[in-house]
Scaffold this active site. Sequence first.
Site, PDB file in Angstrom:
ATOM      1  CG  HIS A 112      -2.099  -1.032   0.761  1.00  0.00           C
ATOM      2  ND1 HIS A 112      -1.990  -2.374   1.059  1.00  0.00           N
ATOM      3  CD2 HIS A 112      -3.223  -0.905   0.027  1.00  0.00           C
ATOM      4  CE1 HIS A 112      -3.023  -3.003   0.558  1.00  0.00           C
ATOM      5  NE2 HIS A 112      -3.799  -2.149  -0.073  1.00  0.00           N
TER       6      HIS A 112
ATOM      7  CD  GLU B 219      -9.922  -7.928  -3.704  1.00  0.00           C
ATOM      8  OE1 GLU B 219      -8.936  -7.260  -4.030  1.00  0.00           O
ATOM      9  OE2 GLU B 219     -10.682  -7.581  -2.784  1.00  0.00           O
TER      10      GLU B 219
ATOM     11  NE  ARG C 122     -11.218  -1.823  -0.909  1.00  0.00           N
ATOM     12  CZ  ARG C 122      -9.940  -2.055  -1.216  1.00  0.00           C
ATOM     13  NH1 ARG C 122      -9.653  -2.853  -2.228  1.00  0.00           N
ATOM     14  NH2 ARG C 122      -8.984  -1.495  -0.549  1.00  0.00           N
TER      15      ARG C 122
ATOM     16  CG  ASN D 180      -3.221  -4.319  -6.837  1.00  0.00           C
ATOM     17  OD1 ASN D 180      -2.796  -4.262  -7.989  1.00  0.00           O
ATOM     18  ND2 ASN D 180      -3.659  -3.255  -6.189  1.00  0.00           N
ATOM     19  CG  ASP D 181      -5.640  -8.625  -2.721  1.00  0.00           C
ATOM     20  OD1 ASP D 181      -4.588  -8.940  -2.137  1.00  0.00           O
ATOM     21  OD2 ASP D 181      -6.386  -7.719  -2.329  1.00  0.00           O
TER      22      ASP D 181
ATOM     23  CB  CYS E  90      -9.999  -0.928  -9.289  1.00  0.00           C
ATOM     24  SG  CYS E  90     -10.394  -2.249  -8.153  1.00  0.00           S
TER      25      CYS E  90
HETATM   26  C1  PEP Z   1      -6.633  -5.098  -5.611  1.00  0.00           C
HETATM   27  O1  PEP Z   1      -6.452  -6.047  -4.851  1.00  0.00           O
HETATM   28  O2  PEP Z   1      -6.323  -5.111  -6.818  1.00  0.00           O
HETATM   29  C2  PEP Z   1      -7.225  -3.855  -5.115  1.00  0.00           C
HETATM   30  C3  PEP Z   1      -7.561  -2.892  -5.944  1.00  0.00           C
HETATM   31  O3  PEP Z   1      -7.370  -3.713  -3.782  1.00  0.00           O
HETATM   32  P1  PEP Z   1      -6.175  -3.418  -2.769  1.00  0.00           P
HETATM   33  O4  PEP Z   1      -4.959  -3.085  -3.570  1.00  0.00           O
HETATM   34  O5  PEP Z   1      -6.641  -2.310  -1.901  1.00  0.00           O
HETATM   35  O6  PEP Z   1      -6.058  -4.729  -2.049  1.00  0.00           O
HETATM   36 MG    MG Z   2      -7.426  -6.085  -2.928  1.00  0.00          MG
END
Ligand code: PEP
Ligand code: MG
Length: 586
Positions: free
Chosen positions: A188, A435, A331, A458-459, A506
């Site tokens: 993050h 995800e 979210r 990302n996840d 996203c």
């Molecule tokens: C993701 O996992 O792609 C996402 C957008 O959420 P975060 O990065 O906050 O886990």
């Molecule tokens: Mg995520």
Amino acid sequence: MRKGIPVSPGVSTGTAYCIHQIFVNPDTKRLEDSEVTAELAAYETARDQTAVDLNALRSKVESQVGGPEAAIFAVHLSILRDAAFTEKVRTWIVKDRLTAQAALHRLLNEYSALFSRTQDPYLRERLNDVQDVVIRLSAHLSDVPKQNTSLPGSLIVVAGELLPSQVVALGGADVHGIVTEAGSQTSHAAIIARSRGIPAVSGVSGILRQVKTGDAIIVDGRYGHVIINPDPEQLAAYRKIERDFINLKDQLAANRDQPARTEDGQPLQLLANINNAADAEAAVNMGATGVGLFRTEYLYLTHPDVPDEDEQLKAYCEIIDASPRKQVTIRSLDIGGDKTVPYLGHTHQEANPFLGWRSIRLSFEHPEFFNTQLRAVFRAAKYAAENGGKVKLMFPMITTLEELHRVRAIVRRVCQRLEEEKKPFLKPPIGMMVEVPAAAISIGDMLHAVDFVSIGSNDLVQYLMAADRDNPKVSHLCQPLAPPVLRILSQVIRACKRARKPVTLCGEMAGQPRAFTLLLGMGLRNFSMSPALIPTIKELATHVSMEMAEKVTRQALTLRTTANVKRFMSEQLEAMAPGLAILETQ
Ligand code: PEP
Ligand code: MG
């Protein structure tokens, strides 16, 4: 030169500012006689501030979450007030001339040695509590740079690991680059660096032992290079690239009022990922057409205690007002993994936090807390609608259809309650984040239960590749351009289109030129990314026709290794949009 993982593109030259966390590199400075009184006073102030924090947390958690959850803060307060604890720190400051930070560090070492000899799990747990209190105290004594820091030139922050809340705190300082020992592309801290357009490199082990505050340093966020005390030729060469980078960014930002379209006129939605109202303003400045992901957990991470319903409503309305066209996809709380708040039961370490009790799983087990957030969102949705905007709500980490049914039932109950109370509200469209691989694979069976989909790549990537998104050791595996990732993304996008459910991506890859082009070729039209990346992607889109994107994507999907996909896409992009390479992390 040191090599790390490039996490936020661009080049920056400046002066190092080292943030030594207590566990990384304790203060070795000895106090002068004349400094002792001031140091004791600073420690007392930090103690008072910590007590205020803990008291506020305790009462708020008690009213919002429950008595048992709040009990932990009573324990922390008793540690803070413990006479032996305080006496030791004071004595070391006075007798041994330690700084308060160093005294805290010594204290923690002493306790660790003591506790490590015990087999009693209860006592071992208490060590975590002592650590928590020390971290809080230390944060109040913290060395995060202030706006008026006296170092010359642009600041490059060098740290062991930056917690999301620390990066937020850096907002006030003039930070031009970030280098960290831990972390990777999707931690993050990296995401925040990108949203601010700050070049950053992570995963540079041991850098804090090689750099000291005041050293000249260069951060190359394209290739993950960090150069310490460069020679004049290197500095001059990088200063030129830095100027080009800034000029290009400025030049691209001029396209903010143009609609996003491909070369052959296909309209696209370029949305912003935001964490707070400042990011929402950046989204407007960068020409986003709305917010595709508002990570509400930052509200909790940066709040001095627990935000209640009215505080949340106020915060959401502020975000709505600051956002492009007042369009915001909110979210629900996504805590856990690398983002923890102590009052939700995260004081105990989990063996596998990313596979454990995080996100929607945690919300389900704190119904009062979850309901409070939903109530605030539904009331904010009404506010948005009355002011020409629109709110949508999505839920993270959805794994099964049963979870969606459960979400729907909770949403229904919250609406009923608000109706009974005659509170103005609006039920927003409900979306799921894809995800978790299980959800991606059974997407066809889940779509009927949602109004829209947002792919959290990302996840999704970390779970598909079984490679922690924050661990530099496995970052070669945690790659969005890996062939299995591309295959599953293409399947999810196709399933959504077939079912006529709007789909957005996203994750960070939406703002990476190579990945963006592939997603476009897969049929995606809605992309949500860090605001700072929008101008680049908008510019790139004008160089790519749909026919080209589809052709390139078909070819890329036949490649069998990540390296081949990367190489192939770099060649294609170089041909389509030369000159944008400075804005890509390799
Ligand atoms: C993701 O996992 O792609 C996402 C957008 O959420 P975060 O990065 O906050 O886990
Ligand atoms: Mg995520």
